[in-house]
Design a protein around this motif. Structure first.
Motif, PDB file in Angstrom:
ATOM      1  N   PHE A   1       0.825  -1.207   0.000  1.00  0.00           N
ATOM      2  CA  PHE A   1       0.000   0.000   0.000  1.00  0.00           C
ATOM      3  C   PHE A   1       0.861   1.259   0.000  1.00  0.00           C
ATOM      4  O   PHE A   1       0.635   2.178  -0.797  1.00  0.00           O
ATOM      5  CB  PHE A   1      -0.924   0.013   1.210  1.00  0.00           C
ATOM      6  CG  PHE A   1      -1.602   1.335   1.436  1.00  0.00           C
ATOM      7  CD1 PHE A   1      -2.711   1.691   0.689  1.00  0.00           C
ATOM      8  CD2 PHE A   1      -1.120   2.236   2.373  1.00  0.00           C
ATOM      9  CE1 PHE A   1      -3.336   2.916   0.870  1.00  0.00           C
ATOM     10  CE2 PHE A   1      -1.733   3.460   2.568  1.00  0.00           C
ATOM     11  CZ  PHE A   1      -2.839   3.793   1.817  1.00  0.00           C
TER      12      PHE A   1
ATOM     13  N   ASN B   1      -4.904   1.266  -2.242  1.00  0.00           N
ATOM     14  CA  ASN B   1      -5.846   0.275  -1.735  1.00  0.00           C
ATOM     15  C   ASN B   1      -6.258  -0.738  -2.790  1.00  0.00           C
ATOM     16  O   ASN B   1      -6.451  -1.919  -2.484  1.00  0.00           O
ATOM     17  CB  ASN B   1      -7.084   0.967  -1.172  1.00  0.00           C
ATOM     18  CG  ASN B   1      -6.911   1.343   0.279  1.00  0.00           C
ATOM     19  OD1 ASN B   1      -6.855   0.489   1.145  1.00  0.00           O
ATOM     20  ND2 ASN B   1      -6.806   2.628   0.554  1.00  0.00           N
TER      21      ASN B   1
ATOM     22  N   SER C   1      -5.235  -4.494  -1.742  1.00  0.00           N
ATOM     23  CA  SER C   1      -6.370  -5.351  -1.390  1.00  0.00           C
ATOM     24  C   SER C   1      -6.283  -6.728  -2.039  1.00  0.00           C
ATOM     25  O   SER C   1      -6.909  -7.680  -1.556  1.00  0.00           O
ATOM     26  CB  SER C   1      -7.687  -4.677  -1.802  1.00  0.00           C
ATOM     27  OG  SER C   1      -7.943  -3.548  -0.988  1.00  0.00           O
TER      28      SER C   1
ATOM     29  N   VAL D   1     -12.813  -2.940  -0.618  1.00  0.00           N
ATOM     30  CA  VAL D   1     -12.170  -1.831  -1.318  1.00  0.00           C
ATOM     31  C   VAL D   1     -13.007  -0.555  -1.170  1.00  0.00           C
ATOM     32  O   VAL D   1     -12.465   0.536  -0.977  1.00  0.00           O
ATOM     33  CB  VAL D   1     -11.967  -2.175  -2.806  1.00  0.00           C
ATOM     34  CG1 VAL D   1     -11.498  -0.964  -3.592  1.00  0.00           C
ATOM     35  CG2 VAL D   1     -10.955  -3.307  -2.949  1.00  0.00           C
TER      36      VAL D   1
ATOM     37  N   ASP E   1     -12.114   0.612   2.305  1.00  0.00           N
ATOM     38  CA  ASP E   1     -10.728   1.008   2.537  1.00  0.00           C
ATOM     39  C   ASP E   1     -10.328   2.254   1.761  1.00  0.00           C
ATOM     40  O   ASP E   1      -9.485   3.031   2.221  1.00  0.00           O
ATOM     41  CB  ASP E   1      -9.789  -0.146   2.176  1.00  0.00           C
ATOM     42  CG  ASP E   1      -9.851  -1.263   3.197  1.00  0.00           C
ATOM     43  OD1 ASP E   1     -10.420  -1.040   4.282  1.00  0.00           O
ATOM     44  OD2 ASP E   1      -9.344  -2.363   2.913  1.00  0.00           O
ATOM     45  N   ILE E   2     -10.909   2.446   0.567  1.00  0.00           N
ATOM     46  CA  ILE E   2     -10.547   3.631  -0.212  1.00  0.00           C
ATOM     47  C   ILE E   2     -10.961   4.917   0.505  1.00  0.00           C
ATOM     48  O   ILE E   2     -10.124   5.810   0.698  1.00  0.00           O
ATOM     49  CB  ILE E   2     -11.149   3.553  -1.630  1.00  0.00           C
ATOM     50  CG1 ILE E   2     -10.356   2.551  -2.471  1.00  0.00           C
ATOM     51  CG2 ILE E   2     -11.163   4.919  -2.310  1.00  0.00           C
ATOM     52  CD1 ILE E   2     -10.887   2.367  -3.867  1.00  0.00           C
TER      53      ILE E   2
ATOM     54  N   ALA F   1      -8.720   5.301   3.782  1.00  0.00           N
ATOM     55  CA  ALA F   1      -7.365   5.796   3.559  1.00  0.00           C
ATOM     56  C   ALA F   1      -7.369   7.221   3.018  1.00  0.00           C
ATOM     57  O   ALA F   1      -6.495   8.029   3.367  1.00  0.00           O
ATOM     58  CB  ALA F   1      -6.633   4.866   2.590  1.00  0.00           C
TER      59      ALA F   1
END
Length: 304
Positions: free
Chosen positions: A14, A95, A99, A144, A147-148, A151
């Motif tokens: 990442f 990500n 991922s 995803v 997480d996108i 982050a």
């Protein structure tokens, strides 16, 4: 141990993708807005002797334009508006790539914790026989999708608070913007004033830890509903003749059966976990970034 063995390479992937994407975005923005560093300007100036003007306008200063509108001040304004988007865009790239490694062990972990399997090896064996490789990527898009934004919010908040800290320190060192001229001719007293406002290593560590914790808290609060969906999608049990529910189907199911309250469940324990982990993660990230750039700068100076 399994979580550590997985999180280490996924975090490395990442951060590598994040740094490369962030640098590419910032370079693109700087190119579009005509921003160049001091070294780049000096190098360019050496190779543009005899070509310093075009139609009577100064090319090297970056203040010319056909219509006279795209001035240096306009470029700086556009650049200041676009640069804060670099961390968010870089987080998307980081990500999506990481991922691929992060999702399979997360699916196994979620199902073991839900009591569907006795242990990690039993879960891997049973899932491989019953579902194949695709079974380990159940909920990939949901993870995803969580997480996108996590982050993006985390790193954007972190970078924004760091810039805010720098502005506060600069304002304390130079309380009156009109005093720049006086400081320049004060026999070096101005530079001492600025140096006195620099944070020590301990203060910088504590400041980065606090900023990292705030960034983690913001990202956790705003992405908790997505985390609920991710967990529900990953832990649903396979039924004969029944397909897995996707993100939209699970969203509709949870909304219809449990209401909006369900999307806030687990936020408190997630905050207790994410806030300190975000603080440690971003402190380590910042320290390694400083070491990397210091090493690169020293190598470049040595090669000159």
């Amino acid at each position: 141990m399994v979580s550590i063995a997985v999180s280490a390479p996924s975090s490395a992937i990442f951060l590598t993708a994040y740094e490369q994407a962030k640098r590419a975005v910032e370079t693109t923005i700087n190119t579009l807005t005509g921003f160049r560093s001091f070294e780049t300007r000096e190098h360019s100036r050496e190779h543009t002797v005899g070509r310093e003007s075009l139609a009577g306008r100064d090319v090297g200063s970056g203040k010319w334009d056909v219509d006279g509108w795209w001035t240096e001040e306009k470029r700086a304004q556009v650049r200041s508006l676009l640069l804060p988007a670099a961390p968010a865009l870089a987080a998307v790239a980081g990500n999506v790539v990481s991922s691929i490694v992060r999702v399979p062990p997360e699916v196994v972990k979620q199902r073991v914790q839900a009591g569907q399997f006795r242990g990690f090896l039993a879960a891997v064996t049973s899932m491989w026989r019953a579902e194949g490789l695709l079974g380990f990527y159940t909920g990939y898009s949901t993870m995803v999708a969580r997480d996108i934004p996590y982050a993006a919010i985390q790193f954007t908040t972190f970078e924004t608070l760091k810039r805010r800290r720098e502005r506060v320190l600069a304002a304390r060192a130079l309380p009156n913007p009109a005093s720049f001229a006086g400081l320049a001719g004060s026999g070096g007293h101005g530079s001492k004033s600025v140096a006195a406002r620099q944070l020590s290593h301990g203060e910088l560590l504590l400041s980065n830890m606090w900023i990292g914790a705030m960034a983690g808290a913001m990202a956790t609060i705003f992405t908790s509903p997505l985390d609920v969906l991710k967990t529900r999608v990953m832990t649903q049990e396979a039924s004969p003749g029944q397909a897995y529910l996707g993100t939209r189907q699970m969203l509709a199911k949870v909304w219809a059966e449990e209401g909006i309250v369900a999307f806030g469940r687990g936020m408190a324990p997630r905050l207790l976990y994410k806030v300190p982990s975000s603080a440690v993660f971003l402190v380590c990230y910042e320290a390694m970034r400083r070491i990397m750039y210091t090493t690169r700068y020293a190598t470049a100076r040595r090669d000159e």
